[in-house]
Design a protein around this motif. Structure first.
Motif, PDB file in Angstrom:
ATOM      1  N   GLN A  10      -1.242   9.071  -2.067  1.00 19.56           N
ATOM      2  CA  GLN A  10      -2.514   8.798  -2.729  1.00 19.56           C
ATOM      3  C   GLN A  10      -2.308   9.030  -4.217  1.00 19.56           C
ATOM      4  O   GLN A  10      -2.202  10.163  -4.681  1.00 19.56           O
ATOM      5  CB  GLN A  10      -3.627   9.685  -2.189  1.00 19.56           C
ATOM      6  CG  GLN A  10      -4.943   9.376  -2.888  1.00 19.56           C
ATOM      7  CD  GLN A  10      -6.111  10.151  -2.313  1.00 19.56           C
ATOM      8  OE1 GLN A  10      -6.253  10.293  -1.114  1.00 19.56           O
ATOM      9  NE2 GLN A  10      -6.963  10.657  -3.204  1.00 19.56           N
ATOM     10  N   ALA A  11      -2.228   7.947  -4.945  1.00 18.01           N
ATOM     11  CA  ALA A  11      -1.878   8.014  -6.354  1.00 18.01           C
ATOM     12  C   ALA A  11      -3.094   8.353  -7.207  1.00 18.01           C
ATOM     13  O   ALA A  11      -4.216   8.432  -6.719  1.00 18.01           O
ATOM     14  CB  ALA A  11      -1.281   6.680  -6.796  1.00 18.01           C
ATOM     15  N   GLU A  12      -2.869   8.529  -8.519  1.00 13.20           N
ATOM     16  CA  GLU A  12      -3.951   8.891  -9.433  1.00 13.20           C
ATOM     17  C   GLU A  12      -4.812   7.687  -9.804  1.00 13.20           C
ATOM     18  O   GLU A  12      -5.918   7.845 -10.305  1.00 13.20           O
ATOM     19  CB  GLU A  12      -3.396   9.565 -10.693  1.00 13.20           C
ATOM     20  CG  GLU A  12      -2.353   8.777 -11.475  1.00 13.20           C
ATOM     21  CD  GLU A  12      -0.922   9.050 -11.004  1.00 13.20           C
ATOM     22  OE1 GLU A  12      -0.748   9.372  -9.812  1.00 13.20           O
ATOM     23  OE2 GLU A  12       0.009   8.924 -11.811  1.00 13.20           O
ATOM     24  N   ASP A  13      -4.328   6.492  -9.599  1.00 17.45           N
ATOM     25  CA  ASP A  13      -5.132   5.289  -9.820  1.00 17.45           C
ATOM     26  C   ASP A  13      -4.397   4.111  -9.182  1.00 17.45           C
ATOM     27  O   ASP A  13      -3.307   4.269  -8.644  1.00 17.45           O
ATOM     28  CB  ASP A  13      -5.421   5.049 -11.315  1.00 17.45           C
ATOM     29  CG  ASP A  13      -4.164   4.849 -12.158  1.00 17.45           C
ATOM     30  OD1 ASP A  13      -3.113   4.507 -11.598  1.00 17.45           O
ATOM     31  OD2 ASP A  13      -4.243   5.040 -13.389  1.00 17.45           O
TER      32      ASP A  13
ATOM     33  N   ILE B 139      -3.015   1.602 -10.575  1.00 16.28           N
ATOM     34  CA  ILE B 139      -1.790   1.221 -11.282  1.00 16.28           C
ATOM     35  C   ILE B 139      -0.638   2.096 -10.793  1.00 16.28           C
ATOM     36  O   ILE B 139       0.455   1.612 -10.501  1.00 16.28           O
ATOM     37  CB  ILE B 139      -1.971   1.358 -12.802  1.00 16.28           C
ATOM     38  CG1 ILE B 139      -3.135   0.467 -13.267  1.00 16.28           C
ATOM     39  CG2 ILE B 139      -0.689   0.993 -13.526  1.00 16.28           C
ATOM     40  CD1 ILE B 139      -3.497   0.649 -14.729  1.00 16.28           C
ATOM     41  N   ALA B 140      -0.898   3.379 -10.681  1.00 17.12           N
ATOM     42  CA  ALA B 140       0.142   4.280 -10.184  1.00 17.12           C
ATOM     43  C   ALA B 140       0.470   3.951  -8.731  1.00 17.12           C
ATOM     44  O   ALA B 140       1.617   4.087  -8.302  1.00 17.12           O
ATOM     45  CB  ALA B 140      -0.309   5.729 -10.310  1.00 17.12           C
TER      46      ALA B 140
ATOM     47  N   ALA C 100       2.688   0.934  -8.937  1.00 14.90           N
ATOM     48  CA  ALA C 100       3.919   1.276  -9.650  1.00 14.90           C
ATOM     49  C   ALA C 100       4.819   2.136  -8.768  1.00 14.90           C
ATOM     50  O   ALA C 100       6.036   1.933  -8.720  1.00 14.90           O
ATOM     51  CB  ALA C 100       3.591   1.990 -10.958  1.00 14.90           C
ATOM     52  N   SER C 101       4.227   3.073  -8.045  1.00 18.77           N
ATOM     53  CA  SER C 101       5.048   3.914  -7.170  1.00 18.77           C
ATOM     54  C   SER C 101       5.634   3.079  -6.034  1.00 18.77           C
ATOM     55  O   SER C 101       6.777   3.289  -5.628  1.00 18.77           O
ATOM     56  CB  SER C 101       4.230   5.081  -6.620  1.00 18.77           C
ATOM     57  OG  SER C 101       3.139   4.610  -5.870  1.00 18.77           O
TER      58      SER C 101
END
Ligand SMILES: Cc1ncc(C[n+]2csc(CCOP(=O)(O)OP(=O)(O)O)c2C)c(N)n1
Ligand code: SF4
Ligand SMILES: [Mg+2]
Lengths: 342, 621
Positions: free
Chosen positions: B296-299, B301-302, B305-306
Motif C-alpha cells: 500500500q503505497a503513499e499515493d 504514483i508511488a 512506480a513501485s
C-alpha cells in the motif's frame, strides 16, 4: 546489502558513456568518490542498482557500470522500493537532487525514510534546479535570485537533514562534493542496514556557483566545518573550540577549549545513536555554529523489506499454493446432468 | 422476464422465468450484506443470476436521508441472465427514504414490502413525505405489504439480551429470511455463514439466526393473504460442473494470481485505496503463499512506480486504481512504455471527471486508456465484460505484458467490480502456461538491452545477473544498445518500433467473433465492457421478434482484432451503446472510417434492456 566481497577496481565501475555535466560541476567529484569507494566496500557491480529521478544529478546511473534506472522526476524512492521488495538481495542506491527529493518527490522521500527501506539515498543539494536552467529550489536560501525569482525568492528553505530526521530516518549524514571525507560517509551509509540519508553539498558552477563557499572553502574549513565522529568529542578550529550542551536553553553552544582540555570545557562526545542531539545537529544555524558534517545520526532498526519478507513467509507457512484449490474456494455447488445439487 | 402479476397472483402454475428483487434501506441497514447472502443462496439453488449493488458515496450518510439509501438488486431465473434486470418485481424498502428513491423503478403491479415500524414522522420528514405513503393511497399502482419488521425483529431476538441498537441490526436478516421463504431458498448456507462470521460472538450469531428464522417463519405461517406467495424458480440449465459466485474484484485478483503462476513469476502489487478498486488490493493481500507481495503505497504514483521497480527486478508488477488515480499514473505508464517493462494496470472505472461519481459506474476512461499519455505512447487495452470474464481478461493481460514487454491496461468498472455472478470454476489445467525466461546470457553478437525478438519484445534482464549490467530510463533509447540517443532518425525508428510492437499484439488475440447473430446484415450493435448484458438481451429479444440485428462485443480495445474493420463494414448500420458520450464510437470511426452511431447513457446507472431495444427498433425502420 550484499555480503559477498568482490575484488574490483575503480575502472570496473566506470561506463563507456561520455559524462555530460558542465565542466567543473560538483557532480564529477561525487561520481569519482563513489567509484573509488565501491571497490572498498567489496560491492559487486552486478548486484548493485542505482535508481535516480530527474535532474542533472539523476544522470548519475548512466556513468556507473552497474544496473541503473533513470526514472521520472521525484519518484526514484518509489521505484527503488519495488526494486528492493522484489529482490531484497540487491544493493540499492538512490540518487536525487534537492528539487527531485524535496519538491516533486517530497512525499516519496518521506515515506521511504519512514518505512526504512534498506538503501543509500544520496541527495545532491546544489540549492537550485540545475537541469531546468537555474530556477530556485526548495533548499534555496531566502532572497535567491533566479529566472523565476528575479526579485529574490521569498519562501523559507527546507533543511534536507531535518526533513529526513523528522520523517523517521535512522541514518543521517552530510558531505561535501570535493571533500575527502565523503568516501567515509558513503562507507558508513553502506554499512548501515536501513535507509541511509546523505545530503551532499554540491556546487552547481553554472547556476549557483559557490553557494556553499562560506563553509566549504578549504582555507577556512577549520573554523567552519564540524566533522563528527562517533565516540569523539565535537571539536573544530583545530581543537580550540567545541560544542557543548546549553543546559539552560536545551540547545547546543560553542565553547572555547583551553589547552586541549575539552572535558573541562564541557564539550560533548558524539554518540551517533543519540536522536535528541541529532535533532539539534541538523538544525544548527550556520554562522553562529560551524556546519555539522559526517555521520550525524546512525541507529539502525528493522528494515521495511525484511519485515515484508518475514510477514510473507509467516503468512504462507504451511499453505501450499494450489491454483485449482484457490479458484474453487468459497461456497460452491455442483451441477450434475439434470440439475444442481447443494 | 416475469411480470409482477405472475409473481403475485398466486398462480403457482405460471412459474416465472426470472424475478428481479431490490433490497433498499439505510446505508446502516446492511442491505449489501442481505443482497450478497441472498445472491449466494440463489446461486446455490442453481439459478442463473446477476446483481447490481448501488450504494451511496458517503460512508455513514445521516440516517434516514434520501442520499443515505443503499440498494442491492438481483435478477435471477431459470434461464441465462446477463443483467441485473430492468425493473424490479419486488422492492423491499426498509424506510421511507428507501421507498421514495426506489419505488419509481418498480414494475407496475410489483410488490412493495415495507417496514412500517420505520415510517414514523421523523423518517417521513427526512424522506420529504408529507403524508405516510403506506396509508395515503399513493402506492396504489403497486401491491403493498407493510408490517413492523423492526418490532418483529426485536421480538425474535429478545431472548439474546442485546441492546436495542444491536437487536435492530438483525432486521436485515429478518428480511432476508422472509425473502428466502418467498423464493424457496435454502437457509442453511446463510446460517453456516453467520456462524462463521460471528464465531467469536456466538450470541450475535444466534440472534441473527433467530431473526432469519423468524422472517422465514413469518412468511410460512403468518395469515398473509393476497400478494405474498411462495414462488419457486426452477434452476437454470447450466453446464454440469463446479460453480461458485464471484465478484469482478475477486475474479481480477484470482486472474492476476493465475496469470503470474502461468508466467512462473512472483507478483508485486502496488496500490493506493480508491473506490471501487480497493477490493483488489484487499483480496491480493491474502494470497501471500502464491508469491504475491502487496504494497500500500503513499499515493497512486508511488503505487505504479513501485510496481515498475518490481518488474525491473524480475517480478510481475501490477497496479490498480480508478479514474483519478489512473490519471496520476499517466507519467509512470510512459516510463514503463519507454523502458519496455511488463506491467498490468487495472482501471476499475467510475463516473468522472475528477472525483465524479465514486460509487457509480461509467465507461468513460476509454480515451484515457487508449490515448491518455504524453508522447506517442501506445499500450494494449483489454476490457472485461462481466465478473467471470474478468478472470480470463486478467490472465490475458499478464500474458501480453510479459510476452511483449509492455504495460497493459485492463478496464473494468464499478458495476463489474462489485456485482456477483455464478462462475463455472475453471479447470486450471486447461490454461496454457507461458513461463517467462529472463535473459541470463548475452545474445549472439553481444548483449543488446534493446535488441528484439520476433514479437519485437526486448530482453528482460534482472539486476543481479552477472555481466549484463545496463542502464535504462525514460530518455529516448538508441536502437539495440539502449544508450541515450536524441538523434532524429533514431527517435523516428524507436517510436515506430514501440507502435508496431503493440500493434503486433493483434497477431496473438484471434479474430473478432459475432456474439449473437450473423456476420453481416442490417444492424450491428457493438459494445464493450459491462454493457454486454443489456446489449445481449436486447439483441436476443429483437432477434426473437424477427429483426436482423447482431451483437459484436469487443474485448481487445487496443489493438483491435485484425478482421474487425472488415466485419463492421459488412453491416448497413452500426450502433454503439456506451456509458459515456461516445468513446468507442470515435475510435471505430477513426480506425475504420465507418459510420458508427452512438447510443449514450451517462447517469451512473447501467443500461436497461428496454433502452437498447428501443434504439434497435429505431435503427431498423
Ligand atoms: C514531471 C516533471 N516536471 C518537471 C520536470 C522538469 N525538471 C527536470 S529536472 C527538474 C528540477 C531538477 O532539480 P534538482 O532535483 O535539484 O536536480 P539538479 O538538476 O539540480 O541536479 C525539473 C523541474 C520533469 N522532468 N518532470
Ligand atoms: S547545471 Fe549545474 S548541476 Fe547541472 S551539470 Fe551544470 S553545473 Fe552541474
Ligand atoms: Mg538541484
Amino acid at each position: 546489502m550484499n555480503e559477498m566481497t568482490k575484488v574490483t577496481t575503480l575502472k570496473d565501475w566506470e561506463t563507456d558513456q561520455e559524462v555530460r555535466w558542465c565542466p567543473g560541476c560538483g557532480d564529477y567529484a561525487i561520481l569519482k568518490a563513489v567509484q573509488r569507494t565501491m571497490p572498498q566496500l567489496g560491492a559487486d557491480p552486478a548486484n548493485t542498482v542505482f535508481v535516480s529521478g530527474i535532474g542533472c544529478s539523476s544522470r548519475f546511473p548512466y556513468y556507473m557500470e552497474t544496473y541503473g534506472f533513470h526514472t521520472i522526476h521525484g519518484r526514484a524512492p518509489a521505484v527503488a522500493t519495488g526494486v528492493k521488495l522484489a529482490n531484497p538481495e540487491l544493493d540499492v542506491w538512490i540518487i536525487t537532487g534537492d528539487g527531485d527529493a524535496l519538491s516533486i518527490g517530497g512525499n516519496h522521500t518521506m515515506h521511504v525514510l519512514r518505512r526504512n527501506l534498506d538503501c543509500q539515498i544520496m541527495l545532491f543539494n546544489n540549492e537550485i534546479y540545475g537541469l531546468t536552467k537555474g530556477q530556485y529550489s526548495p533548499t534555496s536560501r531566502e532572497g535567491t535570485t533566479s529566472p523565476s525569482t528575479p526579485y529574490g525568492s521569498v519562501d523559507h528553505p527546507a533543511s534536507p537533514c531535518a526533513f529526513a530526521l523528522g520523517s523517521g530516518a535512522r541514518f543521517v549524514a552530510r558531505g561535501i562534493d570535493v571533500h575527502k571525507g565523503l568516501p567515509d560517509v558513503l562507507k558508513a551509509a553502506h554499512a548501515h542496514k536501513g535507509a541511509a540519508f546523505i545530503e551532499i553539498f554540491q556546487n552547481c558552477i553554472v547556476y549557483n556557483k559557490d553557494v556553499f563557499e562560506e563553509f566549504a572553502a578549504k582555507k577556512t574549513a577549520a573554523s567552519t566545518q564540524l566533522w563528527l565522529a562517533d565516540g569523539e568529542p565535537m571539536l573544530f578550529e583545530k581543537g580550540e573550540k567545541g560544542i557543548a550542551l546549553d543546559n539552560e536553553n536545551l540547545t547546543l553552544k560553542v565553547v572555547d577549549v583551553v589547552d586541549g582540555d575539552w572535558e573541562a570545557a564541557g564539550v560533548i562526545v558524539h554518540d551517533v545513536t543519540n536522536r535528541s542531539i541529532a535533532h539539534m545537529l541538523v538544525e544548527l544555524p550556520f554562522g553562529e555554529f560551524p556546519m555539522a558534517l559526517g555521520v550525524l545520526y546512525d541507529d539502525p532498526k528493522p528494515t521495511f523489506e525484511s519485515a515484508v519478507v518475514e510477514q510473507n513467509k509467516l503468512a504462507s507457512e504451511g499453505k501450499k499454493p494450489d491454483l485449482q484449490a484457490l479458484v474453487s474456494k468459497g461456497q460452491t455447488w455442483t451441477v450434475k446432468e439434470g440439475g444442481p445439487e447443494l | 422476464m416475469a411480470s409482477a402479476a405472475e409473481v403475485n397472483t398466486g398462480k403457482t402454475d405460471a412459474v416465472p422465468e426470472a424475478v428481479v428483487v431490490r433490497f433498499a434501506g439505510d446505508s446502516g441497514d446492511g442491505m449489501q450484506l442481505t443482497g450478497g447472502q441472498f445472491t449466494l443462496s440463489t446461486a446455490l439453488s442453481g439459478n442463473d443470476l446477476a446483481t447490481f449493488p448501488d450504494f451511496p458515496a458517503e460512508i455513514r450518510a445521516p440516517q434516514g436521508t434520501l442520499f443515505g439509501v443503499s440498494a442491492f438488486q438481483i435478477n435471477f431465473g431459470s434461464r441465462e441472465i446477463n443483467t441485473a434486470g430492468d425493473q424490479p418485481d419486488v422492492l423491499v424498502a426498509m424506510n421511507p427514504a428507501a421507498l421514495k428513491t426506489n419505488v419509481e423503478a418498480l414494475k407496475p403491479g410489483g410488490l412493495i414490502i415495507a417496514d412500517s415500524g420505520e415510517f414514523g414522522k421523523r423518517n417521513l420528514d427526512k424522506a420529504k413525505y408529507e403524508t405516510n405513503p403506506l396509508e395515503d393511497g399513493s402506492l396504489a399502482k403497486w401491491q403493498l405489504l407493510s408490517f413492523d419488521i423492526s418490532q418483529l425483529t426485536l421480538d425474535a431476538v429478545k431472548p439474546f439480551g442485546l441492546g436495542n441498537k444491536e437487536a435492530l441490526r438483525c432486521k436485515n436478516m429478518w428480511t432476508l429470511g422472509l425473502a428466502l421463504w418467498m423464493f424457496d431458498r435454502e437457509r442453511q448456507p446463510i446460517i453456516d455463514w453467520l456462524n462463521q462470521k460471528f464465531a467469536k460472538k456466538p450470541d450475535i450469531a444466534e440472534a441473527n439466526i433467530a431473526a432469519l428464522n423468524a422472517g422465514h417463519a413469518y412468511g410460512e405461517t403468518a395469515e398473509l393473504s393476497g400478494p405474498m406467495q411462495k414462488v419457486h424458480i426452477p434452476a437454470a440449465p447450466s453446464e454440469p460442473g463446479l460453480y461458485r459466485t464471484i465478484t469482478g474484484a475477486e475474479a481480477i485478483s484470482l486472474g492476476l494470481v493465475a496469470g503470474a503462476q502461468l508466467a512462473n513469476l512472483p507478483m508485486f502489487f502496488g496500490g493506493y485505496p480508491i473506490t471501487p478498486a480497493s477490493a483488489i488490493l484487499h483480496h491480493l493481500a491474502r494470497y501471500k503463499e502464491y508469491g504475491v507481495t502487496t504494497f500500500q503505497a503513499e499515493d497512486e504514483i508511488a503505487a505504479i512506480a513501485s510496481a515498475i521497480g518490481a518488474s525491473y527486478s524480475g517480478s510481475l508488477g501490477v497496479t490498480s486504481s480508478s479514474g483519478p488515480g489512473i490519471a496520476l499514473k499517466g507519467e509512470a505508464m510512459g516510463l514503463a512504455i519507454m523502458t519496455e517493462l511488463p506491467l498490468v494496470v487495472v482501471n476499475s472505472q467510475r463516473g468522472g471527471p475528477s472525483t465524479g461519481l465514486p460509487t457509480k459506474t461509467e465507461q468513460s476512461d476509454l480515451y484515457q486508456a487508449v490515448y491518455g499519455r504524453n508522447g506517442d505512447a501506445p499500450m494494449p487495452v483489454i476490457a472485461a465484460c462481466s465478473p467471470a470474464d474478468a478472470f480470463d481478461c486478467a490472465i490475458e493481460a499478464v500474458r501480453i505484458a510479459v510476452q511483449y514487454m509492455t504495460p497493459v491496461m485492463l478496464l473494468t468498472d464499478g458495476y463489474i467490480a462489485n456485482a456477483a455472478e455464478p462462475w463455472a470454476v475453471p479447470d486450471m489445467s486447461d490454461y496454457e502456461a507461458f513461463p517467462v525466461q529472463h535473459m541470463t546470457e548475452a545474445q549472439d553478437g553481444g548483449f543488446k538491452p534493446y535488441g528484439r525478438d520476433e514479437k519485437l519484445a526486448r530482453p528482460w534482464v534482472k539486476p543481479g545477473t552477472p555481466d549484463l549490467m545496463h542502464r535504462i530510463g525514460g530518455i529516448e533509447k538508441a536502437v539495440d544498445t539502449g544508450h541515450i540517443d536524441y538523434a532524429p532518425a533514431n527517435h523516428q525508428e524507436m517510436t515506430e518500433i514501440r507502435r508496431n510492437k503493440v500493434l503486433g499484439v493483434a497477431d496473438s488475440i484471434g479474430d473478432q467473433q459475432v456474439d449473437m447473430g450473423d456476420a453481416g446484415g442490417k444492424l450491428a450493435i457493438v459494445g464493450w465492457g459491462s454493457t454486454y448484458g443489456p446489449i445481449h438481451q436486447a439483441v436476443r429479444r429483437a432477434r426473437e421478434a424477427g429483426h436482423d440485428v447482431s451483437h459484436i462485443h469487443i474485448r481487445n480495445i487496443w489493438p483491435m482484432p485484425k478482421n474487425l474493420g472488415e466485419l463492421l463494414k459488412s453491416y448497413d448500420r452500426i450502433l454503439v451503446p456506451e456509458m459515456n458520450t461516445g468513446q468507442l464510437k470515435t475510435v471505430l470511426r477513426d480506425q475504420y472510417l465507418v459510420d458508427a452511431k452512438p447510443l449514450n447513457k451517462i447517469s451512473g446507472q447501467p443500461f436497461l434492456i428496454s433502452e437498447i431495444l428501443a434504439a434497435i427498433e429505431e435503427n431498423l425502420v
